[in-house]
Scaffold this active site. Structure first.
Site, PDB file in Angstrom:
ATOM      1  N   ARG A 155       0.855  -1.197   0.000  1.00  0.00           N
ATOM      2  CA  ARG A 155       0.000   0.000   0.000  1.00  0.00           C
ATOM      3  C   ARG A 155       0.888   1.243   0.000  1.00  0.00           C
ATOM      4  NH1 ARG A 155      -1.518   1.762   4.665  1.00  0.00           N
ATOM      5  NH2 ARG A 155      -2.174  -0.245   5.476  1.00  0.00           N
ATOM      6  N   LYS A 192      -8.603   6.261 -19.467  1.00  0.00           N
ATOM      7  CA  LYS A 192      -8.926   6.777 -20.792  1.00  0.00           C
ATOM      8  C   LYS A 192      -7.701   6.686 -21.720  1.00  0.00           C
ATOM      9  CE  LYS A 192     -12.632   7.478 -18.469  1.00  0.00           C
ATOM     10  NZ  LYS A 192     -13.000   8.751 -17.869  1.00  0.00           N
ATOM     11  N   ASP A 199      -7.698  18.591 -14.065  1.00  0.00           N
ATOM     12  CA  ASP A 199      -7.984  17.259 -14.592  1.00  0.00           C
ATOM     13  C   ASP A 199      -7.562  17.282 -16.064  1.00  0.00           C
ATOM     14  OD1 ASP A 199      -9.161  15.033 -15.797  1.00  0.00           O
ATOM     15  OD2 ASP A 199     -11.024  15.172 -14.652  1.00  0.00           O
ATOM     16  N   TYR A 210     -16.474  16.466 -15.249  1.00  0.00           N
ATOM     17  CA  TYR A 210     -16.937  15.078 -15.328  1.00  0.00           C
ATOM     18  C   TYR A 210     -18.056  14.833 -14.303  1.00  0.00           C
ATOM     19  CZ  TYR A 210     -16.588   9.988 -15.020  1.00  0.00           C
ATOM     20  OH  TYR A 210     -16.866   8.653 -15.004  1.00  0.00           O
TER      21      TYR A 210
HETATM   22  C1  LIG Z   1     -13.513   9.142 -16.575  1.00  0.00           C
HETATM   23  C2  LIG Z   1     -13.154  10.463 -16.050  1.00  0.00           C
HETATM   24  C3  LIG Z   1     -12.921  10.654 -14.681  1.00  0.00           C
HETATM   25  C4  LIG Z   1     -13.094   9.535 -13.670  1.00  0.00           C
HETATM   26  O1  LIG Z   1     -12.127   8.548 -13.816  1.00  0.00           O
HETATM   27  P1  LIG Z   1     -12.375   6.978 -13.487  1.00  0.00           P
HETATM   28  O2  LIG Z   1     -11.085   6.362 -13.898  1.00  0.00           O
HETATM   29  O3  LIG Z   1     -13.552   6.533 -14.286  1.00  0.00           O
HETATM   30  O4  LIG Z   1     -12.635   6.902 -12.023  1.00  0.00           O
HETATM   31  C5  LIG Z   1     -12.528  11.909 -14.267  1.00  0.00           C
HETATM   32  N1  LIG Z   1     -12.393  12.940 -15.131  1.00  0.00           N
HETATM   33  C6  LIG Z   1     -12.610  12.790 -16.447  1.00  0.00           C
HETATM   34  C7  LIG Z   1     -12.436  13.952 -17.360  1.00  0.00           C
HETATM   35  C8  LIG Z   1     -12.994  11.556 -16.956  1.00  0.00           C
HETATM   36  O5  LIG Z   1     -13.240  11.420 -18.261  1.00  0.00           O
END
Ligand SMILES: *Cc1c(COP(=O)(O)O)cnc(C)c1O
Length: 377
Positions: A46, A195, A170, A98
């Site tokens: 961890r 992604k 983000d 998001y």
């Molecule tokens: C998918 C997404 C998230 C969340 O991520 P997960 O891996 O699904 O928890 C956050 N921000 C954006 C822009 C995303 O496309």
């Protein structure tokens, strides 16, 4: 090193123990100690694991940060960032972030006394106006999801620096291949690595990169305390996916430009949102702060019925949530990714029932256009 070289050789280059050119999957939870507290840098997975460490060093390198951290998902990454703050702290957050970001802030962290004001971060004045005495951070996405609104990150960083706030970006949509928010003045960057970074629809993961050691220490303390870490298998898949980020992003973008231009020439499409189009309101800022425009397009076909028709005829475009993988994906944000945002609020934001979002994959673009042509007919 330039970006494409860094993507191959960045971070930990191979396995120092065996000379293996890839860092292997260290499927291990604990580590033998020579004496109490005498170990080779790892005590418990961890706290740290060599395969996860490899992905963490790699992302820090590629984003131009000091330390990286890998999590079980993008939301785990964001949640851990939020847990660096205290009850009673206030954040100014982008109003079309998001859906899951909106949900965790508004339905989970609100219960722990975290306060949030959502604003259009494209409007720098609106950010300044929302700042209160207890504001600690500004959080944004650029371009945003699903309307691809662009925020001038450097302009926001000027405000956060002046007011002593942290700027959290983000960077999922752009990836470090096109945009590096730390260089534009951000303090913390995070990714849903599920992604583009993973890129193959096979891993759920999140990454955080911080600009200095002090934030790195704080982040590591909370990550280790909370424990939403990425396992060694997924760390390996993520590393493997990221090696081809450069070639994939070039292909995604070339295809996306073609499709965006094709869509914007059609009279039966009400609106096309893509920052790479010169008539997009955020085009100039996007061109200034990023090296590319990415692979996401949203377009409005006018009604929910027509959107459903397009979706039902799509075959190469897979109907699915998520984005950023090699295969093209199609979705209707109002009913899928953004369903957790109340209908009233969606309408205010312009996330209409006829809005379709596509994540353009790296298939042959002629096939993608032909398919959209017949789906829209
Ligand atoms: C998918 C997404 C998230 C969340 O991520 P997960 O891996 O699904 O928890 C956050 N921000 C954006 C822009 C995303 O496309």
């Amino acid at each position: 090193m330039r970006m494409k070289t860094k993507l191959i050789h960045g971070g930990v280059d191979g396995d120092p123990l065996t000379g293996a050119v890839n860092v292997p999957i260290y499927q291990v939870s604990t580590y033998k100690q020579e004496g109490v507290g005498k170990h080779k840098g790892y005590e418990y997975s961890r706290t740290g694991n060599p395969t996860r460490h490899a992905v963490e060093e790699y992302i820090a390198d590629i984003e131009g940060g000091v330390r990286g951290f890998a999590f079980a998902s993008g939301m785990a990454a964001l949640s851990t960032i939020v847990m660096m703050f205290d009850a009673g702290d206030h954040f100014v957050v982008g109003d079309d972030v998001y859906g899951g970001t909106y949900r965790v802030l508004n339905k989970v962290f609100n219960r722990f006394g975290v306060e949030v004001t959502f604003v259009n971060t494209g409007d720098v004045e609106a950010i300044a106006a929302a700042i209160r005495p207890n504001t600690k951070a500004v959080m944004l996405e650029s371009p945003s999801n699903p309307l691809l609104k662009v925020t001038d990150i450097a302009a926001v960083a000027e405000i956060t620096k002046e007011k002593g706030l942290l700027l959290v970006v983000d960077n999922t949509f752009m990836t470090p291949y096109w945009q590096n928010p730390l260089e534009l003045g951000a303090d913390i960057v995070f990714h849903s690595a599920t992604k583009y970074l993973g890129g193959h629809s096979d891993v759920v993961a999140g990454l955080v990169i911080v600009k200095d050691e002090e934030l790195g220490e704080r982040m590591h303390f909370v990550q280790n305390s909370v424990g939403a870490v990425l396992g060694p298998q997924d760390s390996y898949y993520l590393l493997r996916g990221m090696k081809t980020l450069g070639v994939r992003m070039e292909e995604h973008e070339a295809n996306t430009k073609r499709i965006a231009e094709w869509l914007s020439r059609r009279e039966d499409i009400e609106k096309v949102y893509y920052p790479g189009l010169t008539n997009h309101p955020g085009h100039d800022i996007a061109a200034k702060q990023a090296r590319g425009f990415g692979g996401m397009i949203s377009f409005d076909v006018g009604s929910r019925e027509r959107a459903e028709q397009v979706l039902s005829r799509a075959k190469i475009f897979t109907l699915a949530e998520s984005l950023g993988a090699v295969e093209s994906l199609i979705s209707v944000p109002a009913q899928m990714t953004h369903a957790s945002i109340p209908a009233e609020r969606r309408a205010e934001l312009g996330i209409t029932d006829g809005l379709i979002r596509i994540s353009v994959g790296i298939e042959d673009v002629e096939d993608l256009i032909e398919e959209l042509e017949q789906a829209l007919a």
